[in-house]
Structure formats: structure tokens, C-alpha cells
Design a protein around this motif. Structure first.
Motif, PDB file in Angstrom:
ATOM      1  N   LEU A 181     -11.855  17.476  -2.333  1.00 22.66           N
ATOM      2  CA  LEU A 181     -11.106  16.240  -2.174  1.00 22.66           C
ATOM      3  C   LEU A 181     -11.927  15.282  -1.316  1.00 22.66           C
ATOM      4  O   LEU A 181     -12.444  15.670  -0.266  1.00 22.66           O
ATOM      5  N   ALA A 182     -12.088  14.056  -1.765  1.00 20.57           N
ATOM      6  CA  ALA A 182     -12.891  13.075  -1.036  1.00 20.57           C
ATOM      7  C   ALA A 182     -12.045  11.980  -0.391  1.00 20.57           C
ATOM      8  O   ALA A 182     -12.397  11.456   0.658  1.00 20.57           O
ATOM      9  N   ARG A 183     -10.907  11.651  -1.020  1.00 18.10           N
ATOM     10  CA  ARG A 183     -10.098  10.538  -0.520  1.00 18.10           C
ATOM     11  C   ARG A 183      -8.708  10.617  -1.124  1.00 18.10           C
ATOM     12  O   ARG A 183      -8.538  11.031  -2.261  1.00 18.10           O
ATOM     13  N   VAL A 184      -7.726  10.172  -0.341  1.00 15.86           N
ATOM     14  CA  VAL A 184      -6.350  10.028  -0.820  1.00 15.86           C
ATOM     15  C   VAL A 184      -5.875   8.657  -0.359  1.00 15.86           C
ATOM     16  O   VAL A 184      -6.052   8.290   0.807  1.00 15.86           O
ATOM     17  N   ARG A 185      -5.288   7.912  -1.270  1.00 17.90           N
ATOM     18  CA  ARG A 185      -4.740   6.597  -0.935  1.00 17.90           C
ATOM     19  C   ARG A 185      -3.291   6.543  -1.401  1.00 17.90           C
ATOM     20  O   ARG A 185      -2.971   6.981  -2.500  1.00 17.90           O
ATOM     21  N   VAL A 186      -2.415   6.032  -0.538  1.00 16.21           N
ATOM     22  CA  VAL A 186      -1.006   5.821  -0.868  1.00 16.21           C
ATOM     23  C   VAL A 186      -0.683   4.377  -0.557  1.00 16.21           C
ATOM     24  O   VAL A 186      -1.073   3.857   0.498  1.00 16.21           O
ATOM     25  N   TRP A 187       0.024   3.718  -1.482  1.00 15.50           N
ATOM     26  CA  TRP A 187       0.378   2.325  -1.238  1.00 15.50           C
ATOM     27  C   TRP A 187       1.718   1.981  -1.870  1.00 15.50           C
ATOM     28  O   TRP A 187       2.207   2.691  -2.742  1.00 15.50           O
ATOM     29  N   ARG A 188       2.282   0.888  -1.357  1.00 20.34           N
ATOM     30  CA  ARG A 188       3.507   0.324  -1.903  1.00 20.34           C
ATOM     31  C   ARG A 188       3.139  -1.064  -2.408  1.00 20.34           C
ATOM     32  O   ARG A 188       2.961  -1.993  -1.616  1.00 20.34           O
ATOM     33  N   GLU A 189       2.980  -1.153  -3.699  1.00 23.45           N
ATOM     34  CA  GLU A 189       2.511  -2.387  -4.345  1.00 23.45           C
ATOM     35  C   GLU A 189       3.384  -3.588  -3.977  1.00 23.45           C
ATOM     36  O   GLU A 189       2.877  -4.667  -3.675  1.00 23.45           O
ATOM     37  N   ALA A 190       4.704  -3.418  -4.009  1.00 24.31           N
ATOM     38  CA  ALA A 190       5.622  -4.535  -3.783  1.00 24.31           C
ATOM     39  C   ALA A 190       5.472  -5.133  -2.396  1.00 24.31           C
ATOM     40  O   ALA A 190       5.704  -6.325  -2.194  1.00 24.31           O
ATOM     41  N   LEU A 191       5.081  -4.308  -1.418  1.00 23.27           N
ATOM     42  CA  LEU A 191       4.965  -4.789  -0.032  1.00 23.27           C
ATOM     43  C   LEU A 191       3.529  -5.062   0.392  1.00 23.27           C
ATOM     44  O   LEU A 191       3.301  -5.674   1.433  1.00 23.27           O
ATOM     45  N   GLY A 192       2.574  -4.575  -0.379  1.00 25.05           N
ATOM     46  CA  GLY A 192       1.176  -4.775  -0.027  1.00 25.05           C
ATOM     47  C   GLY A 192       0.666  -3.832   1.039  1.00 25.05           C
ATOM     48  O   GLY A 192      -0.395  -4.043   1.605  1.00 25.05           O
ATOM     49  N   ASP A 193       1.431  -2.769   1.339  1.00 21.91           N
ATOM     50  CA  ASP A 193       1.031  -1.800   2.362  1.00 21.91           C
ATOM     51  C   ASP A 193       0.198  -0.694   1.733  1.00 21.91           C
ATOM     52  O   ASP A 193       0.486  -0.259   0.620  1.00 21.91           O
ATOM     53  N   ALA A 194      -0.790  -0.193   2.483  1.00 25.98           N
ATOM     54  CA  ALA A 194      -1.609   0.899   1.975  1.00 25.98           C
ATOM     55  C   ALA A 194      -2.188   1.699   3.120  1.00 25.98           C
ATOM     56  O   ALA A 194      -2.347   1.200   4.231  1.00 25.98           O
ATOM     57  N   CYS A 195      -2.500   2.951   2.809  1.00 25.84           N
ATOM     58  CA  CYS A 195      -3.197   3.819   3.754  1.00 25.84           C
ATOM     59  C   CYS A 195      -4.176   4.671   2.966  1.00 25.84           C
ATOM     60  O   CYS A 195      -3.852   5.164   1.879  1.00 25.84           O
ATOM     61  N   THR A 196      -5.373   4.855   3.512  1.00 32.62           N
ATOM     62  CA  THR A 196      -6.395   5.689   2.884  1.00 32.62           C
ATOM     63  C   THR A 196      -6.862   6.745   3.867  1.00 32.62           C
ATOM     64  O   THR A 196      -7.151   6.440   5.022  1.00 32.62           O
ATOM     65  N   LEU A 197      -6.908   7.984   3.394  1.00 35.49           N
ATOM     66  CA  LEU A 197      -7.432   9.096   4.162  1.00 35.49           C
ATOM     67  C   LEU A 197      -8.735   9.531   3.503  1.00 35.49           C
ATOM     68  O   LEU A 197      -8.754   9.860   2.321  1.00 35.49           O
ATOM     69  N   GLU A 198      -9.820   9.494   4.272  1.00 35.08           N
ATOM     70  CA  GLU A 198     -11.136   9.877   3.735  1.00 35.08           C
ATOM     71  C   GLU A 198     -11.641  11.112   4.450  1.00 35.08           C
ATOM     72  O   GLU A 198     -11.378  11.309   5.623  1.00 35.08           O
TER      73      GLU A 198
END
Length: 120
Positions: free
Chosen positions: A102-119
């Protein structure tokens, strides 16, 4: 050569959060459509030409999605509090045994523009 392949999925879920800002709305039960993307990194198999069969990855992501989709995130074992950061970590831990790595995981909420990335 290292290749990176990725796959996206989405889930709908409800949650609450205890915050110091936007307190009233955060503490009420509310829901979002979450999007997630997982990246795997590895060498291409010379016989198959693939880093991983994407069908295998989709099957594993479906297992993770089943734990989150249409659930109250506050009640999901191993996920507390249900922040974007903890969702990234939850997904990463569920896939920690994946080969290639696993190299990266990204979770986001498109409607709000929020995102988080774990590398990694």
C-alpha cells in the motif's frame, strides 16, 4: 521499475463529531457521501504484465466498503472518532497485508471539498 495502480470506491454513512467549531451541526447525526482511493506500488509481473489484478483489489475494497457503507461510523469497531484521518487509517489497516504494498490512501467528501491523504 516501480508502478503505482489505484482504485476508487465510495460509501454513504452517518456520524457525529465532538468539535469546538460548528458544534451544533457536528454533534447531530448527519451523513455524507465519502470517496476513497487506494494506491498500491510494486513491480510489474513479467508474465501477467500487472502489478496486481485489479479484480483482486476491487474484491478487497468491496470488503472494506461493506464495513462502512450505510453504517453509523461512530459504531464501526476500530474507527473512532470518525474523522477523515481515521477513515484513511481504517482503510489502510484493513489492507495492510496487500501485496504489492500500500502506498497511499485518500478519503474525501466531494460536496464539501474536504480531503485527507495518508502516505507510506
Amino acid at each position: 521499475m516501480l508502478f503505482t495502480v489505484s482504485q476508487r470506491f465510495f460509501f454513504d454513512a452517518a456520524h457525529t463529531l465532538k468539535r469546538d467549531i460548528e458544534v451544533e451541526g457536528s454533534r447531530r447525526v448527519h451523513g455524507h457521501t465519502y470517496h476513497a482511493e487506494v494506491w498500491l506500488e510494486g513491480e510489474r509481473d513479467p508474465v501477467s504484465g500487472m502489478v496486481i489484478d485489479l479484480g483482486v483489489l476491487r474484491r478487497r475494497l468491496d470488503e472494506v466498503r461493506t464495513q462502512l457503507d450505510h453504517h453509523m461510523l461512530d459504531d464501526v469497531p476500530g474507527l473512532a472518532p470518525p474523522t477523515l484521518e481515521n477513515l484513511c487509517l481504517f482503510i489502510a489497516e484493513a489492507l495492510s497485508d496487500m501485496k504489492p504494498r500500500l502506498a497511499r490512501v485518500r478519503v474525501w467528501r466531494e460536496a464539501l471539498g474536504d480531503a485527507c491523504t495518508l502516505e507510506f
